[in-house]
Design a protein around this motif. Structure first.
Motif, PDB file in Angstrom:
ATOM      1  N   ILE A 146     -17.126 -17.671 -23.235  1.00  0.00           N
ATOM      2  CA  ILE A 146     -17.236 -16.558 -24.185  1.00  0.00           C
ATOM      3  C   ILE A 146     -17.770 -17.086 -25.499  1.00  0.00           C
ATOM      4  O   ILE A 146     -17.386 -17.870 -26.261  1.00  0.00           O
ATOM      5  CB  ILE A 146     -15.898 -15.785 -24.750  1.00  0.00           C
ATOM      6  CG1 ILE A 146     -15.122 -15.353 -23.431  1.00  0.00           C
ATOM      7  CG2 ILE A 146     -16.142 -14.751 -26.001  1.00  0.00           C
ATOM      8  CD1 ILE A 146     -13.992 -14.876 -23.744  1.00  0.00           C
ATOM      9  N   GLN A 147     -18.952 -16.438 -25.789  1.00  0.00           N
ATOM     10  CA  GLN A 147     -19.611 -17.051 -27.130  1.00  0.00           C
ATOM     11  C   GLN A 147     -20.023 -15.595 -27.819  1.00  0.00           C
ATOM     12  O   GLN A 147     -20.887 -14.832 -27.607  1.00  0.00           O
ATOM     13  CB  GLN A 147     -21.060 -17.608 -26.625  1.00  0.00           C
ATOM     14  CG  GLN A 147     -21.885 -18.234 -27.993  1.00  0.00           C
ATOM     15  CD  GLN A 147     -20.932 -19.437 -28.634  1.00  0.00           C
ATOM     16  OE1 GLN A 147     -20.902 -20.234 -27.667  1.00  0.00           O
ATOM     17  NE2 GLN A 147     -20.884 -19.330 -29.695  1.00  0.00           N
ATOM     18  N   SER A 148     -19.376 -15.543 -28.924  1.00  0.00           N
ATOM     19  CA  SER A 148     -19.559 -14.455 -29.807  1.00  0.00           C
ATOM     20  C   SER A 148     -20.025 -14.929 -31.265  1.00  0.00           C
ATOM     21  O   SER A 148     -19.756 -16.094 -31.526  1.00  0.00           O
ATOM     22  CB  SER A 148     -18.407 -13.615 -29.931  1.00  0.00           C
ATOM     23  OG  SER A 148     -17.418 -13.940 -30.778  1.00  0.00           O
ATOM     24  N   GLU A 149     -20.176 -13.829 -32.165  1.00  0.00           N
ATOM     25  CA  GLU A 149     -20.429 -14.564 -33.593  1.00  0.00           C
ATOM     26  C   GLU A 149     -19.269 -14.817 -34.287  1.00  0.00           C
ATOM     27  O   GLU A 149     -19.200 -15.493 -35.520  1.00  0.00           O
ATOM     28  CB  GLU A 149     -21.131 -13.192 -34.368  1.00  0.00           C
ATOM     29  CG  GLU A 149     -20.155 -12.186 -34.351  1.00  0.00           C
ATOM     30  CD  GLU A 149     -20.960 -10.692 -35.069  1.00  0.00           C
ATOM     31  OE1 GLU A 149     -20.731 -10.489 -36.209  1.00  0.00           O
ATOM     32  OE2 GLU A 149     -21.541 -10.116 -34.443  1.00  0.00           O
ATOM     33  N   LEU A 150     -18.251 -14.725 -33.740  1.00  0.00           N
ATOM     34  CA  LEU A 150     -16.816 -14.795 -34.496  1.00  0.00           C
ATOM     35  C   LEU A 150     -16.248 -16.247 -34.063  1.00  0.00           C
ATOM     36  O   LEU A 150     -15.420 -16.736 -34.626  1.00  0.00           O
ATOM     37  CB  LEU A 150     -15.989 -13.895 -34.227  1.00  0.00           C
ATOM     38  CG  LEU A 150     -16.178 -12.430 -34.672  1.00  0.00           C
ATOM     39  CD1 LEU A 150     -15.199 -11.464 -34.574  1.00  0.00           C
ATOM     40  CD2 LEU A 150     -16.526 -12.597 -36.268  1.00  0.00           C
ATOM     41  N   ALA A 197     -14.721  -8.898 -32.253  1.00  0.00           N
ATOM     42  CA  ALA A 197     -14.234  -9.852 -31.172  1.00  0.00           C
ATOM     43  C   ALA A 197     -14.155  -9.156 -29.732  1.00  0.00           C
ATOM     44  O   ALA A 197     -14.501  -8.000 -29.509  1.00  0.00           O
ATOM     45  CB  ALA A 197     -12.553  -9.580 -31.596  1.00  0.00           C
ATOM     46  N   ILE A 198     -13.913 -10.290 -28.938  1.00  0.00           N
ATOM     47  CA  ILE A 198     -14.129 -10.001 -27.541  1.00  0.00           C
ATOM     48  C   ILE A 198     -12.917 -10.073 -26.770  1.00  0.00           C
ATOM     49  O   ILE A 198     -11.815 -11.261 -26.927  1.00  0.00           O
ATOM     50  CB  ILE A 198     -15.102 -11.123 -26.852  1.00  0.00           C
ATOM     51  CG1 ILE A 198     -16.546 -10.620 -27.488  1.00  0.00           C
ATOM     52  CG2 ILE A 198     -15.226 -10.887 -25.242  1.00  0.00           C
ATOM     53  CD1 ILE A 198     -17.638 -11.638 -26.973  1.00  0.00           C
ATOM     54  N   LYS A 199     -12.358  -9.276 -26.187  1.00  0.00           N
ATOM     55  CA  LYS A 199     -11.104  -9.181 -25.398  1.00  0.00           C
ATOM     56  C   LYS A 199     -11.359  -9.287 -23.720  1.00  0.00           C
ATOM     57  O   LYS A 199     -12.110  -8.710 -23.191  1.00  0.00           O
ATOM     58  CB  LYS A 199     -10.471  -7.791 -25.762  1.00  0.00           C
ATOM     59  CG  LYS A 199      -9.070  -7.719 -24.927  1.00  0.00           C
ATOM     60  CD  LYS A 199      -8.199  -6.554 -25.428  1.00  0.00           C
ATOM     61  CE  LYS A 199      -8.756  -5.346 -24.653  1.00  0.00           C
ATOM     62  NZ  LYS A 199      -7.808  -4.017 -24.615  1.00  0.00           N
ATOM     63  N   VAL A 200     -10.504 -10.197 -23.160  1.00  0.00           N
ATOM     64  CA  VAL A 200     -10.530 -10.187 -21.742  1.00  0.00           C
ATOM     65  C   VAL A 200      -8.993 -10.267 -21.315  1.00  0.00           C
ATOM     66  O   VAL A 200      -8.008 -10.672 -22.054  1.00  0.00           O
ATOM     67  CB  VAL A 200     -11.112 -11.709 -21.402  1.00  0.00           C
ATOM     68  CG1 VAL A 200     -11.087 -11.827 -19.712  1.00  0.00           C
ATOM     69  CG2 VAL A 200     -12.346 -11.972 -22.028  1.00  0.00           C
ATOM     70  N   VAL A 201      -8.849  -9.483 -20.410  1.00  0.00           N
ATOM     71  CA  VAL A 201      -7.596  -9.331 -19.684  1.00  0.00           C
ATOM     72  C   VAL A 201      -7.593  -9.767 -18.220  1.00  0.00           C
ATOM     73  O   VAL A 201      -8.428  -9.584 -17.676  1.00  0.00           O
ATOM     74  CB  VAL A 201      -7.223  -7.780 -19.580  1.00  0.00           C
ATOM     75  CG1 VAL A 201      -5.785  -7.602 -19.014  1.00  0.00           C
ATOM     76  CG2 VAL A 201      -7.138  -7.168 -21.032  1.00  0.00           C
ATOM     77  N   LEU A 202      -6.647 -10.690 -17.887  1.00  0.00           N
ATOM     78  CA  LEU A 202      -6.409 -11.332 -16.544  1.00  0.00           C
ATOM     79  C   LEU A 202      -5.236 -11.091 -16.096  1.00  0.00           C
ATOM     80  O   LEU A 202      -4.310 -10.970 -16.753  1.00  0.00           O
ATOM     81  CB  LEU A 202      -6.610 -12.870 -16.810  1.00  0.00           C
ATOM     82  CG  LEU A 202      -8.055 -13.416 -17.471  1.00  0.00           C
ATOM     83  CD1 LEU A 202      -7.641 -13.918 -18.713  1.00  0.00           C
ATOM     84  CD2 LEU A 202      -8.630 -14.520 -16.507  1.00  0.00           C
ATOM     85  N   GLU A 203      -5.086 -10.856 -14.671  1.00  0.00           N
ATOM     86  CA  GLU A 203      -3.999 -10.363 -14.143  1.00  0.00           C
ATOM     87  C   GLU A 203      -3.537 -11.263 -12.807  1.00  0.00           C
ATOM     88  O   GLU A 203      -4.605 -11.746 -11.977  1.00  0.00           O
ATOM     89  CB  GLU A 203      -4.200  -9.047 -13.693  1.00  0.00           C
ATOM     90  CG  GLU A 203      -2.845  -8.327 -13.180  1.00  0.00           C
ATOM     91  CD  GLU A 203      -3.364  -6.763 -13.251  1.00  0.00           C
ATOM     92  OE1 GLU A 203      -3.188  -6.272 -12.012  1.00  0.00           O
ATOM     93  OE2 GLU A 203      -3.272  -6.050 -14.053  1.00  0.00           O
ATOM     94  N   LEU A 204      -2.354 -11.438 -12.653  1.00  0.00           N
ATOM     95  CA  LEU A 204      -1.753 -12.120 -11.517  1.00  0.00           C
ATOM     96  C   LEU A 204      -0.660 -11.395 -10.667  1.00  0.00           C
ATOM     97  O   LEU A 204       0.214 -10.785 -11.660  1.00  0.00           O
ATOM     98  CB  LEU A 204      -1.367 -13.519 -11.889  1.00  0.00           C
ATOM     99  CG  LEU A 204      -0.810 -14.417 -10.755  1.00  0.00           C
ATOM    100  CD1 LEU A 204      -1.692 -14.633  -9.610  1.00  0.00           C
ATOM    101  CD2 LEU A 204      -0.159 -15.471 -11.245  1.00  0.00           C
ATOM    102  N   SER A 205      -0.678 -11.128  -9.560  1.00  0.00           N
ATOM    103  CA  SER A 205       0.390 -10.272  -8.853  1.00  0.00           C
ATOM    104  C   SER A 205       1.111 -11.044  -7.816  1.00  0.00           C
ATOM    105  O   SER A 205       0.433 -12.147  -7.448  1.00  0.00           O
ATOM    106  CB  SER A 205      -0.141  -8.922  -8.205  1.00  0.00           C
ATOM    107  OG  SER A 205      -0.983  -8.197  -9.230  1.00  0.00           O
ATOM    108  N   ASP A 206       2.111 -10.775  -7.216  1.00  0.00           N
ATOM    109  CA  ASP A 206       2.986 -11.506  -6.368  1.00  0.00           C
ATOM    110  C   ASP A 206       2.222 -11.747  -5.053  1.00  0.00           C
ATOM    111  O   ASP A 206       1.661 -10.977  -4.660  1.00  0.00           O
ATOM    112  CB  ASP A 206       4.295 -10.969  -6.201  1.00  0.00           C
ATOM    113  CG  ASP A 206       4.205  -9.222  -5.711  1.00  0.00           C
ATOM    114  OD1 ASP A 206       4.252  -9.113  -4.490  1.00  0.00           O
ATOM    115  OD2 ASP A 206       3.991  -8.648  -6.480  1.00  0.00           O
ATOM    116  N   SER A 207       2.669 -12.527  -4.306  1.00  0.00           N
ATOM    117  CA  SER A 207       2.148 -13.003  -3.007  1.00  0.00           C
ATOM    118  C   SER A 207       2.950 -13.670  -2.083  1.00  0.00           C
ATOM    119  O   SER A 207       4.130 -14.047  -2.699  1.00  0.00           O
ATOM    120  CB  SER A 207       0.770 -13.803  -3.124  1.00  0.00           C
ATOM    121  OG  SER A 207       1.117 -15.205  -3.609  1.00  0.00           O
TER     122      SER A 207
END
Length: 298
Positions: free
Chosen positions: A36-40, A119-129
């Motif tokens: 991620i490369q933003s002005e902030l 600002a830049i938002k990223v959402v990551l997710e992990l579920s059961d296996s």
């Protein structure tokens, strides 16, 4: 890389995908990284573990330490940055992998967005296996929201999707970059009780004044204020969280015994980790949710 990640990234040119080999070298194929490369500010996230490897506020310095000997291999924890230690912290009484499985599991990127303040938002997710259920017998969704602006903000959401309560603890295991740990002060723990994990019986003591580490240190501070400030010769790092504990660690001379740290490399970091562990481990009710936040800034 997950199939829809390229589609998600196409909407935000400030984000790109690469391999750890491209940035840090090492053996192919390495691990997939999100840049991620933003002005902030800028950040790098490994999809394995939803693991922050770098955060640099615009015009500022790198706030996270990544070991020069870090190994980027599937299923192996990365030394440095901000590993997510959960659904347990530290050694497991039954000999299961230390610090849980979240930090060595592959997470999916499910949302990316440029916010109104740039600002830049990223959402990551992990579920059961099947693999996770063999270690922790609960259906779950772990969700980490990362916001990269002038500060780095993390929001963790844990959903217990099973029909029984789940015992849970976690820590944002932050390796903070400092010029010299010998000359670094940690402010914001004065008067707090800490558990000394190095001594037999794990005795409890009261912290008096700022903490300056001079030797191998492994402490869990309980019922801490929302903010700690790490003061060093190049400035400071503020750590803020709504969790109840602060873990402070540096391996000192033991770094020489750690293949992914190495002799002398301990001087460049201090771990000031926020989380809910020991007395503040929680029981998440069936269908319940646990939430925790942490932010880093200069």
């Amino acid at each position: 890389m997950q199939a829809n990640l390229a589609t998600l990234l196409a909407t935000i040119p400030e984000m790109s995908f690469c391999s750890s080999v491209d940035l840090y070298g090492g053996d192919e194929p390495g691990l997939p990284l999100l840049q991620i490369q933003s002005e902030l500010g800028s950040a790098t996230i490994a999809l394995q573990g939803a693991h922050l490897l770098s955060f640099i506020p615009a015009g500022g310095r790198e706030l996270l330490w990544l070991s020069p000997k870090a190994v980027f291999a599937a299923g192996k924890a990365i030394r440095g940055g901000i590993p997510l230690c959960m659904p347990w912290f530290g050694r497991h009484p039954d000999g299961l992998p230390a610090h849980g499985f979240a930090r060595t599991s592959n997470w999916d990127v499910c949302e990316v967005e440029i916010l109104s303040d740039a600002a830049i938002k990223v959402v990551l997710e992990l579920s059961d296996s099947a693999a996770s259920l063999a270690l922790w017998p609960h259906a779950f969704v772990f969700r980490l929201e990362v916001t990269v602006g002038r500060e780095l903000s993390l929001q963790l959401v844990v959903e217990n999707c099973s029909d029984t309560a789940a015992v849970f603890s976690q820590a944002f295991h932050s390796y903070l970059a400092v010029p010299d740990v010998n000359e670094t002060l940690i402010h914001g723990l004065d008067g707090c009780t800490y558990v000394d994990s190095l001594l037999e019986g794990h005795p409890r003591h009261l912290q008096a004044g700022d903490l300056q580490m001079q030797a191998l240190t492994d402490r869990v501070y309980l019922d801490v204020p929302a903010e700690q400030v790490i003061k060093h010769s190049a400035g400071q790092i503020k750590v803020s969280s709504d969790t109840h504990c602060t873990i402070v660690w540096n391996p000192w001379e033991d770094a020489a015994k750690m293949a992914d740290v190495g002799q002398g490399n301990h001087t460049g970091f201090v771990c000031v980790e926020r989380g809910d562990v020991l007395d503040h481990a929680v029981s998440i009710a069936a269908g319940g949710v646990y939430r925790a936040t942490m932010s880093l800034s200069e």
